[in-house]
Write a protein that holds these residues in place. Structure first.
Motif, mmCIF file in Angstrom:
data_model
loop_
_atom_site.group_PDB
_atom_site.id
_atom_site.type_symbol
_atom_site.label_atom_id
_atom_site.label_comp_id
_atom_site.label_asym_id
_atom_site.label_seq_id
_atom_site.Cartn_x
_atom_site.Cartn_y
_atom_site.Cartn_z
ATOM 1 N N ALA A 43 26.205 46.048 12.014
ATOM 2 C CA ALA A 43 27.217 46.899 12.652
ATOM 3 C C ALA A 43 26.745 48.343 12.682
ATOM 4 O O ALA A 43 26.931 49.055 13.667
ATOM 5 N N ASP A 44 26.104 48.772 11.590
ATOM 6 C CA ASP A 44 25.607 50.146 11.516
ATOM 7 C C ASP A 44 24.495 50.374 12.536
ATOM 8 O O ASP A 44 24.425 51.420 13.185
ATOM 9 N N ASN A 45 23.612 49.375 12.690
ATOM 10 C CA ASN A 45 22.529 49.491 13.673
ATOM 11 C C ASN A 45 23.047 49.537 15.098
ATOM 12 O O ASN A 45 22.388 50.054 16.002
ATOM 13 N N ASN A 46 24.224 48.988 15.288
ATOM 14 C CA ASN A 46 24.853 49.023 16.614
ATOM 15 C C ASN A 46 25.766 50.230 16.772
ATOM 16 O O ASN A 46 26.671 50.251 17.606
ATOM 17 N N ASN A 47 25.537 51.214 15.869
ATOM 18 C CA ASN A 47 26.305 52.461 15.900
ATOM 19 C C ASN A 47 27.788 52.237 15.640
ATOM 20 O O ASN A 47 28.647 52.904 16.216
ATOM 21 N N CYS A 48 28.084 51.271 14.769
ATOM 22 C CA CYS A 48 29.474 51.037 14.358
ATOM 23 C C CYS A 48 29.626 51.512 12.922
ATOM 24 O O CYS A 48 28.759 51.259 12.095
ATOM 25 N N ASP A 49 30.691 52.197 12.636
ATOM 26 C CA ASP A 49 30.962 52.655 11.268
ATOM 27 C C ASP A 49 31.510 51.495 10.464
ATOM 28 O O ASP A 49 32.498 50.880 10.843
ATOM 29 N N ASP A 50 30.882 51.187 9.314
ATOM 30 C CA ASP A 50 31.340 50.036 8.555
ATOM 31 C C ASP A 50 32.770 50.229 8.044
ATOM 32 O O ASP A 50 33.442 49.272 7.720
ATOM 33 N N GLU A 51 33.237 51.468 7.996
ATOM 34 C CA GLU A 51 34.617 51.693 7.582
ATOM 35 C C GLU A 51 35.600 51.174 8.626
ATOM 36 O O GLU A 51 36.775 50.968 8.335
ATOM 37 N N LEU A 52 35.124 50.978 9.835
ATOM 38 C CA LEU A 52 35.983 50.393 10.865
ATOM 39 C C LEU A 52 36.118 48.887 10.650
ATOM 40 O O LEU A 52 36.980 48.259 11.233
ATOM 41 N N ILE A 53 35.240 48.312 9.840
ATOM 42 C CA ILE A 53 35.293 46.875 9.568
ATOM 43 C C ILE A 53 36.036 46.614 8.259
ATOM 44 O O ILE A 53 37.035 45.908 8.223
ATOM 45 N N TYR A 54 35.548 47.195 7.162
ATOM 46 C CA TYR A 54 36.155 46.994 5.857
ATOM 47 C C TYR A 54 36.536 48.343 5.251
ATOM 48 O O TYR A 54 36.045 49.395 5.673
ATOM 49 N N ASP A 55 37.347 48.288 4.236
ATOM 50 C CA ASP A 55 37.701 49.494 3.506
ATOM 51 C C ASP A 55 36.499 49.980 2.694
ATOM 52 O O ASP A 55 35.748 49.181 2.139
ATOM 53 N N ARG A 56 36.314 51.293 2.641
ATOM 54 C CA ARG A 56 35.162 51.858 1.949
ATOM 55 C C ARG A 56 35.082 51.414 0.486
ATOM 56 O O ARG A 56 34.010 51.091 -0.027
ATOM 57 N N ALA A 57 36.221 51.374 -0.193
ATOM 58 C CA ALA A 57 36.223 50.971 -1.606
ATOM 59 C C ALA A 57 35.739 49.535 -1.769
ATOM 60 O O ALA A 57 35.020 49.214 -2.720
ATOM 61 N N ASP A 58 36.106 48.667 -0.841
ATOM 62 C CA ASP A 58 35.663 47.275 -0.908
ATOM 63 C C ASP A 58 34.176 47.153 -0.610
ATOM 64 O O ASP A 58 33.483 46.304 -1.191
ATOM 65 N N VAL A 59 33.689 47.998 0.288
ATOM 66 C CA VAL A 59 32.252 47.990 0.585
ATOM 67 C C VAL A 59 31.464 48.370 -0.664
ATOM 68 O O VAL A 59 30.439 47.758 -0.987
ATOM 69 N N GLU A 60 31.951 49.363 -1.394
ATOM 70 C CA GLU A 60 31.272 49.783 -2.623
ATOM 71 C C GLU A 60 31.287 48.665 -3.661
ATOM 72 O O GLU A 60 30.318 48.481 -4.402
ATOM 73 N N ARG A 61 32.379 47.915 -3.727
ATOM 74 C CA ARG A 61 32.430 46.783 -4.664
ATOM 75 C C ARG A 61 31.417 45.714 -4.270
ATOM 76 O O ARG A 61 30.785 45.098 -5.125
ATOM 77 N N LEU A 62 31.276 45.495 -2.969
ATOM 78 C CA LEU A 62 30.293 44.522 -2.500
ATOM 79 C C LEU A 62 28.880 44.939 -2.894
ATOM 80 O O LEU A 62 28.053 44.106 -3.272
ATOM 81 N N ILE A 104 33.672 38.874 -5.495
ATOM 82 C CA ILE A 104 33.361 37.840 -4.506
ATOM 83 C C ILE A 104 33.968 36.505 -4.907
ATOM 84 O O ILE A 104 34.617 35.837 -4.099
ATOM 85 N N ARG A 105 33.796 36.130 -6.162
ATOM 86 C CA ARG A 105 34.285 34.826 -6.620
ATOM 87 C C ARG A 105 35.807 34.683 -6.476
ATOM 88 O O ARG A 105 36.313 33.607 -6.214
ATOM 89 N N ARG A 106 36.527 35.766 -6.658
ATOM 90 C CA ARG A 106 37.984 35.713 -6.649
ATOM 91 C C ARG A 106 38.548 35.264 -5.309
ATOM 92 O O ARG A 106 39.673 34.779 -5.240
ATOM 93 N N PHE A 107 37.768 35.399 -4.232
ATOM 94 C CA PHE A 107 38.228 35.005 -2.909
ATOM 95 C C PHE A 107 37.878 33.568 -2.561
ATOM 96 O O PHE A 107 38.441 32.998 -1.621
ATOM 97 N N LEU A 108 36.913 32.995 -3.272
ATOM 98 C CA LEU A 108 36.347 31.722 -2.849
ATOM 99 C C LEU A 108 37.110 30.525 -3.397
ATOM 100 O O LEU A 108 37.555 30.522 -4.531
ATOM 101 N N LYS A 109 37.224 29.522 -2.580
ATOM 102 C CA LYS A 109 37.928 28.302 -2.966
ATOM 103 C C LYS A 109 37.139 27.546 -4.021
ATOM 104 O O LYS A 109 35.923 27.619 -4.100
#
Length: 299
Positions: free
Chosen positions: A36-55, A63-68
């Protein structure tokens, strides 16, 4: 699916809980952001900045908390995380704090976190008898109540890494007037889609016989894996699940933890309603306050 006795070290070792698989999921999601960044998209438009930092961190629990519990493939896991992160950004979950919600929600104690059960699962207790729709209910109030439920979930999951939770639906003294099937659907959807990797089991406590047909309807909405984590308890055997020292008083426990604690800075519901310009008629605000005061006394 039966709940493992210890969520920190699951009894099964499917790749959803394999460190290498978790890292693969992280890399795949981060590659999506890089693209997304290479396509000139701001990743904050996709996910929340705080969640990106956690990733980007080494927080595997995020990550595990979301998975079935039942794994399928890397692409499935990536999609689960992607949808969860989009959802988190859409409701602005990282902007919430204890003062986001009104004091009355805490005083009513219709949903609150509590001490762990016998197996170490943190508890979230939902008291059905406290649930009564506000007479002048509108979308804003319903959304606020649903966000409060999510907030309670999020707090107990995020503050207790590698440790799941159990949800107790307390049906003691509940009547048909307390039943809200829309809310039931919402809870099922939220748990299934966004907290399936963190939930150990759901306990239905003191289910009245008049709810049997309603339970059949709700059960029909559950998938096979969800059905397996549902258990039932009564006042006579709840201590086999939760030590009475960790149970609130109204469930026969001796725990003195205040489940009606109002955080410092929590506004009144009236203050929130006025600041958000919800009701134009003062009489509607008065009716709303009367309704919630009745619920506080009922609790």
């Amino acid at each position: 699916m039966p709940a493992p006795t210890n969520l920190v070290t699951p009894a099964k070792t499917e790749h959803y809980f394999n460190d290498e698989f978790v890292q693969q999921v992280r890399n795949t999601i981060l590659e999506r952001l890089e693209l997304a960044d290479n396509n000139n998209c701001d990743d904050e438009l996709i996910y929340d900045r705080a969640d990106v930092e956690r990733l980007k961190s080494n927080d595997d629990w995020f990550i595990r908390r979301f998975l079935k519990w039942t794994p399928t493939s890397l692409s499935d896991a990536e999609n689960v995380i992607h949808q969860a992160l989009l959802w988190r950004k859409s409701i602005k979950i990282n902007s919430w704090n204890e003062s986001t919600f009104p004091a009355e929600f805490y005083q009513i104690a219709g949903c609150f976190s509590y001490l762990p059960d016998m197996e170490g699962h943190n508890l979230i207790i939902v008291r059905l008898r406290i649930h009564k729709k506000e007479p002048n209910s509108n979308q804003w109030l319903e959304t606020l109540a649903r966000h409060y439920f999510i907030h309670v979930l999020e707090q107990i999951v995020s503050k207790n890494p590698n440790r799941g939770f159990a949800l107790i639906f307390d049906c003691h003294k509940a009547s048909l007037s307390n039943v809200d099937l829309d809310m039931a659907r919402f809870i099922i959807s939220t748990l299934s889609n966004y907290y399936s990797g963190a939930i150990g089991y759901v306990c239905i406590y003191e289910l009245p016989w008049i709810f049997n047909q309603i339970w059949r309807v709700v059960r029909s909405w559950l998938d096979d894996e969800a059905k397996k984590i549902v258990k039932f308890a009564t006042i006579s055997n709840i201590n086999e699940i939760v030590d009475r020292n960790n149970l609130p008083d109204y469930m026969g426990g001796t725990c003195e933890k205040n489940y009606r604690h109002v955080p410092k800075g929590a506004p009144t519901l009236e203050e929130l309603v006025i600041s958000n310009d919800i009701f134009s008629n003062r009489k509607d605000i008065v009716k709303m306050n009367e309704h919630f005061q009745k619920l506080i006394k009922l609790s």
